[in-house]
Motif scaffolding. Structure first.
Motif, mmCIF file in Angstrom:
data_model
loop_
_atom_site.group_PDB
_atom_site.id
_atom_site.type_symbol
_atom_site.label_atom_id
_atom_site.label_comp_id
_atom_site.label_asym_id
_atom_site.label_seq_id
_atom_site.Cartn_x
_atom_site.Cartn_y
_atom_site.Cartn_z
ATOM 1 N N LEU A 171 0.831 -1.203 0.000
ATOM 2 C CA LEU A 171 0.000 0.000 0.000
ATOM 3 C C LEU A 171 0.866 1.253 0.000
ATOM 4 N N ASP A 172 1.915 1.247 0.802
ATOM 5 C CA ASP A 172 2.809 2.406 0.849
ATOM 6 C C ASP A 172 3.413 2.696 -0.520
ATOM 7 N N GLU A 173 3.741 1.655 -1.236
ATOM 8 C CA GLU A 173 4.340 1.827 -2.563
ATOM 9 C C GLU A 173 3.372 2.501 -3.531
ATOM 10 N N ILE A 174 2.120 2.052 -3.581
ATOM 11 C CA ILE A 174 1.161 2.657 -4.503
ATOM 12 C C ILE A 174 0.803 4.070 -4.059
ATOM 13 N N LEU A 175 0.690 4.307 -2.765
ATOM 14 C CA LEU A 175 0.352 5.652 -2.295
ATOM 15 C C LEU A 175 1.503 6.630 -2.555
ATOM 16 N N SER A 176 2.728 6.170 -2.409
ATOM 17 C CA SER A 176 3.883 7.025 -2.727
ATOM 18 C C SER A 176 3.888 7.366 -4.212
ATOM 19 N N HIS A 177 3.578 6.381 -5.040
ATOM 20 C CA HIS A 177 3.516 6.610 -6.485
ATOM 21 C C HIS A 177 2.433 7.635 -6.826
ATOM 22 N N ILE A 178 1.257 7.473 -6.257
ATOM 23 C CA ILE A 178 0.154 8.413 -6.501
ATOM 24 C C ILE A 178 0.535 9.805 -5.998
ATOM 25 N N GLY A 179 1.181 9.872 -4.862
ATOM 26 C CA GLY A 179 1.553 11.153 -4.269
ATOM 27 C C GLY A 179 2.543 11.963 -5.091
#
Length: 196
Positions: A171-179
């Motif tokens: 989840l952290d990986e996808i949220l960092s990407h979106i951010g």
């Protein structure tokens, strides 16, 4: 629909944002949504779409209502069309007003609820769909809320049987990407006036 509204709902923009569904664009136009609000809803909808697409690809066994998440992301702040002061300032009056507005236009209560629940993700009865709409409404501008993310990680871990730390990292990986594109989404929103 005028050119500015068309640009806010479906125009080619940088960063690329998926268009709002036509029925939602029409609803927002019909209720007199200011262009800034429409741009915000499009940005959050785009992030909701990214989250849903990620879940469908990486957690295909997870059961959730994709359409509800996307509708909620695209309409969660519709009540700000009634409470204009909350477009640029704090307030929660738009939450119940938004739900009432949607219900008054014949929207299914299961979908209309997101207008009232998007800021109350700590409720005991918050479903995964509610949590995802709340998450999209935060991460579109790269705001990370650990308690909210922990709730989602717990739901994912429970549903998939994977270790909590594995779900956290994913989840952290996808949220960092979106951010990474938050500043561009904020600029898109700010390019529209608060008052139409």
């Amino acid at each position: 629909m005028d050119a500015a509204m068309s640009r806010a709902t479906s125009g080619a923009v940088d960063p690329p944002l998926i268009p709002l569904p036509e029925h939602i664009a029409e609803l927002l136009s019909d209720v007199g949504s200011p262009l800034r609000l429409v741009a915000h809803l499009r940005a959050v909808h785009d992030v909701g779409y990214q989250l849903v697409a990620w879940l469908e690809k990486h957690r295909p066994s997870l059961i959730f209502d994709r359409e509800a998440v996307l509708f909620g992301a695209a309409t969660h702040d519709v009540g700000k069309a009634v409470h204009l002061g909350e477009l640029s300032g704090p307030g929660s009056a738009h939450e119940e007003a938004g739900q009432a507005l949607l219900l008054g236009r014949g929207v299914n209560p299961e979908h209309a609820r997101f207008a009232a629940t998007h800021a109350s993700w700590t409720r005991q009865d918050a479903g995964l769909e509610d949590l995802l709409v709340s998450l999209a409404d935060k991460v579109w501008k790269n705001k990370r809320v650990p308690d909210l993310e922990d709730l989602i990680v717990a739901r994912l871990s429970e549903a998939t049987g994977r270790a909590t730390w594995e779900e956290f990292i994913a989840l952290d990986e996808i949220l960092s990407h979106i951010g990474e594109r938050a500043d561009e989404r904020l600029a898109f929103q700010a390019s529209f006036p608060i008052h139409s």
